[in-house]
Design an enzyme around this catalytic site. Structure first.
Site, PDB file in Angstrom:
ATOM      1  N   ASN A 191       0.866  -1.181   0.000  1.00  0.00           N
ATOM      2  CA  ASN A 191       0.000   0.000   0.000  1.00  0.00           C
ATOM      3  C   ASN A 191       0.906   1.235   0.000  1.00  0.00           C
ATOM      4  O   ASN A 191       1.453   1.598   1.037  1.00  0.00           O
ATOM      5  CB  ASN A 191      -0.893  -0.048   1.254  1.00  0.00           C
ATOM      6  CG  ASN A 191      -1.727   1.200   1.418  1.00  0.00           C
ATOM      7  OD1 ASN A 191      -1.830   2.027   0.515  1.00  0.00           O
ATOM      8  ND2 ASN A 191      -2.344   1.336   2.594  1.00  0.00           N
ATOM      9  N   TRP A 192       1.033   1.836  -1.165  1.00  0.00           N
ATOM     10  CA  TRP A 192       1.944   2.991  -1.289  1.00  0.00           C
ATOM     11  C   TRP A 192       1.357   4.244  -0.652  1.00  0.00           C
ATOM     12  O   TRP A 192       2.030   5.249  -0.532  1.00  0.00           O
ATOM     13  CB  TRP A 192       2.255   3.272  -2.765  1.00  0.00           C
ATOM     14  CG  TRP A 192       3.068   2.228  -3.459  1.00  0.00           C
ATOM     15  CD1 TRP A 192       3.468   1.016  -2.956  1.00  0.00           C
ATOM     16  CD2 TRP A 192       3.593   2.282  -4.800  1.00  0.00           C
ATOM     17  NE1 TRP A 192       4.198   0.329  -3.891  1.00  0.00           N
ATOM     18  CE2 TRP A 192       4.290   1.087  -5.038  1.00  0.00           C
ATOM     19  CE3 TRP A 192       3.522   3.225  -5.825  1.00  0.00           C
ATOM     20  CZ2 TRP A 192       4.919   0.809  -6.254  1.00  0.00           C
ATOM     21  CZ3 TRP A 192       4.142   2.956  -7.030  1.00  0.00           C
ATOM     22  CH2 TRP A 192       4.837   1.760  -7.250  1.00  0.00           C
ATOM     23  N   LYS A 193       0.079   4.208  -0.309  1.00  0.00           N
ATOM     24  CA  LYS A 193      -0.623   5.382   0.230  1.00  0.00           C
ATOM     25  C   LYS A 193      -0.421   6.579  -0.704  1.00  0.00           C
ATOM     26  O   LYS A 193      -0.317   6.389  -1.912  1.00  0.00           O
ATOM     27  CB  LYS A 193      -0.160   5.656   1.670  1.00  0.00           C
ATOM     28  CG  LYS A 193      -0.289   4.400   2.544  1.00  0.00           C
ATOM     29  CD  LYS A 193      -0.143   4.657   4.001  1.00  0.00           C
ATOM     30  CE  LYS A 193      -0.317   3.348   4.756  1.00  0.00           C
ATOM     31  NZ  LYS A 193      -0.277   3.514   6.201  1.00  0.00           N
ATOM     32  N   HIS A 200      -9.681   1.189   4.916  1.00  0.00           N
ATOM     33  CA  HIS A 200      -8.411   1.399   5.616  1.00  0.00           C
ATOM     34  C   HIS A 200      -8.657   2.381   6.761  1.00  0.00           C
ATOM     35  O   HIS A 200      -9.453   3.309   6.632  1.00  0.00           O
ATOM     36  CB  HIS A 200      -7.355   1.950   4.644  1.00  0.00           C
ATOM     37  CG  HIS A 200      -5.983   1.961   5.245  1.00  0.00           C
ATOM     38  ND1 HIS A 200      -5.592   2.920   6.145  1.00  0.00           N
ATOM     39  CD2 HIS A 200      -4.940   1.114   5.102  1.00  0.00           C
ATOM     40  CE1 HIS A 200      -4.351   2.655   6.528  1.00  0.00           C
ATOM     41  NE2 HIS A 200      -3.932   1.563   5.914  1.00  0.00           N
ATOM     42  N   GLU A 227      -7.068   4.820   7.797  1.00  0.00           N
ATOM     43  CA  GLU A 227      -6.836   6.235   7.473  1.00  0.00           C
ATOM     44  C   GLU A 227      -8.062   6.828   6.783  1.00  0.00           C
ATOM     45  O   GLU A 227      -8.340   8.022   6.910  1.00  0.00           O
ATOM     46  CB  GLU A 227      -5.563   6.366   6.613  1.00  0.00           C
ATOM     47  CG  GLU A 227      -4.326   6.162   7.478  1.00  0.00           C
ATOM     48  CD  GLU A 227      -3.116   5.627   6.739  1.00  0.00           C
ATOM     49  OE1 GLU A 227      -3.081   5.651   5.501  1.00  0.00           O
ATOM     50  OE2 GLU A 227      -2.183   5.172   7.435  1.00  0.00           O
ATOM     51  N   GLU A 256      -5.476  -4.803  10.817  1.00  0.00           N
ATOM     52  CA  GLU A 256      -4.472  -3.751  10.996  1.00  0.00           C
ATOM     53  C   GLU A 256      -4.790  -2.941  12.251  1.00  0.00           C
ATOM     54  O   GLU A 256      -5.605  -2.000  12.201  1.00  0.00           O
ATOM     55  CB  GLU A 256      -4.485  -2.794   9.799  1.00  0.00           C
ATOM     56  CG  GLU A 256      -4.119  -3.422   8.485  1.00  0.00           C
ATOM     57  CD  GLU A 256      -3.550  -2.377   7.518  1.00  0.00           C
ATOM     58  OE1 GLU A 256      -2.437  -2.591   7.035  1.00  0.00           O
ATOM     59  OE2 GLU A 256      -4.212  -1.353   7.288  1.00  0.00           O
ATOM     60  N   GLY A 279       2.400   2.337  10.922  1.00  0.00           N
ATOM     61  CA  GLY A 279       3.430   3.371  10.821  1.00  0.00           C
ATOM     62  C   GLY A 279       4.141   3.682  12.127  1.00  0.00           C
ATOM     63  O   GLY A 279       4.866   4.675  12.214  1.00  0.00           O
ATOM     64  N   SER A 297       3.196  -1.947  10.490  1.00  0.00           N
ATOM     65  CA  SER A 297       4.631  -2.028  10.791  1.00  0.00           C
ATOM     66  C   SER A 297       5.275  -3.372  10.429  1.00  0.00           C
ATOM     67  O   SER A 297       6.165  -3.849  11.133  1.00  0.00           O
ATOM     68  CB  SER A 297       4.897  -1.672  12.260  1.00  0.00           C
ATOM     69  OG  SER A 297       4.573  -0.306  12.481  1.00  0.00           O
ATOM     70  N   GLY A 330       2.688  -1.087   4.361  1.00  0.00           N
ATOM     71  CA  GLY A 330       2.678   0.332   3.995  1.00  0.00           C
ATOM     72  C   GLY A 330       4.090   0.823   3.740  1.00  0.00           C
ATOM     73  O   GLY A 330       4.666   0.609   2.673  1.00  0.00           O
ATOM     74  N   GLY A 331       4.674   1.473   4.745  1.00  0.00           N
ATOM     75  CA  GLY A 331       5.996   2.094   4.604  1.00  0.00           C
ATOM     76  C   GLY A 331       7.038   1.206   3.946  1.00  0.00           C
ATOM     77  O   GLY A 331       7.779   1.656   3.051  1.00  0.00           O
TER      78      GLY A 331
HETATM   79  P1  PGA Z   1       2.662   0.425   7.720  1.00  0.00           P
HETATM   80  O1  PGA Z   1       1.196   0.647   7.098  1.00  0.00           O
HETATM   81  O2  PGA Z   1       3.196  -0.856   7.136  1.00  0.00           O
HETATM   82  O3  PGA Z   1       3.444   1.629   7.264  1.00  0.00           O
HETATM   83  O4  PGA Z   1       2.522   0.354   9.189  1.00  0.00           O
HETATM   84  C1  PGA Z   1       0.332  -0.425   6.874  1.00  0.00           C
HETATM   85  C2  PGA Z   1      -0.972   0.073   6.321  1.00  0.00           C
HETATM   86  O5  PGA Z   1      -1.440   1.139   6.743  1.00  0.00           O
HETATM   87  O6  PGA Z   1      -1.570  -0.565   5.438  1.00  0.00           O
END
Ligand code: PGA
Length: 253
Positions: free
Chosen positions: A12-14, A100, A102, A171, A177, A215, A236-237
């Site tokens: 997930n590149w966001k 998600h 967010e 999640e 993050g 994470s 994500g990251g």
């Molecule tokens: P993260 O994000 O790996 O940066 O913690 C995961 C996500 O939000 O899908």
């Protein structure tokens, strides 16, 4: 029940990546996958909407799937700024991340809104990756399983949900993050409960795929992916670095 689902590693590149960066990252993932022994996992890249066409062209023939990060619940209409599920399918997407945290937190998406989007994704032939997870306060109050179960029941449409069109991603909000993850036991418990509830709700002939996200790194992936009830990861990251993302996929099996 049939065997466990094939592991799935989703990046997930966001909201990251201009054209050149996105192109370079997608190319690097494709090259690494070609160069290393085939990971025992399916891989999906979910770039921002602006890069779906570009990244999709690079992924063609690579065996890596294209996914989006959200879609609207309607197929078309007066919804300025939104992108519909048929539009994503038209661009070559096979997956779409929905609900998600967010989006739930910053765009006010309710469980019901997520369920409507899941329905739209299914109608367009997309596989929905539906995110659930508790906040720090909910966890501290011992409510993790209760919250996750309620989200699961309310974020999925009552009809038409199957392992063929739906993947769940657990999640925890506080893990996203933050560099923090639940313990292996805690992840195992939530995944087992999630799997059991899905079985009860939809009576599938094979198990649903349940990913862990929050994470995930190249360092902790093997331990998390070895949990029997974990069928992959939503990253994500760490998906913004091709080598790291591929190492996570290579940790499977
Ligand atoms: P993260 O994000 O790996 O940066 O913690 C995961 C996500 O939000 O899908």
């Amino acid at each position: 029940m049939a065997n466990a689902p094939r592991p799935l590693i989703v990046g997930n590149w966001k909201m990251n990546g201009l054209c050149e960066e996105g192109r370079a990252l997608a190319h690097a993932v494709v090259e690494r996958r070609k160069a290393t022994p085939r990971p025992d996992a399916d891989m999906v890249l979910c770039p921002p909407a602006t890069l779906l066409g570009t990244v999709g062209a690079i992924l063609e023939g690579s065996g890596i799937f294209l996914g989006a990060q959200d879609c609207h619940a309607e197929a078309k209409g007066a919804h300025t700024g939104d992108v519909s599920a048929p539009m994503l399918a038209d661009l070559g997407c096979r997956f779409v991340i929905l609900g998600h945290s967010e989006r739930r937190q910053h765009h006010g998406e309710t469980n019901a809104a997520v369920a409507a989007k899941v329905k739209a994704a299914h109608a367009a032939g997309l596989k929905a990756i539906v995110c659930i997870g508790e906040s720090k306060a909910e966890r501290n109050a011992g409510k993790t399983v209760e919250i996750v179960e309620a989200q699961l029941e309310e974020s999925l449409p009552e009809m038409g949900v199957s392992p063929g069109n739906t993947v769940i991603a657990y999640e925890p909000l506080w893990a996203i993050g933050s560099g923090k993850t639940p313990s292996i036991e805690e992840i195992g418990t939530v995944h087992e409960r999630t799997g059991a509830l899905l079985k009860e709700l939809f009576e599938p002939s094979e198990p649903f795929s349940i990913l862990y996200g929050g994470s995930v790194t190249a360092a902790n992936a093997a331990g998390i992916l070895a949990i029997p009830a974990v069928n992959g990861a939503l990253v994500g990251g760490a998906s913004l670095d091709a080598a790291t993302f591929c190492k996570i996929a290579e940790s499977c099996g």
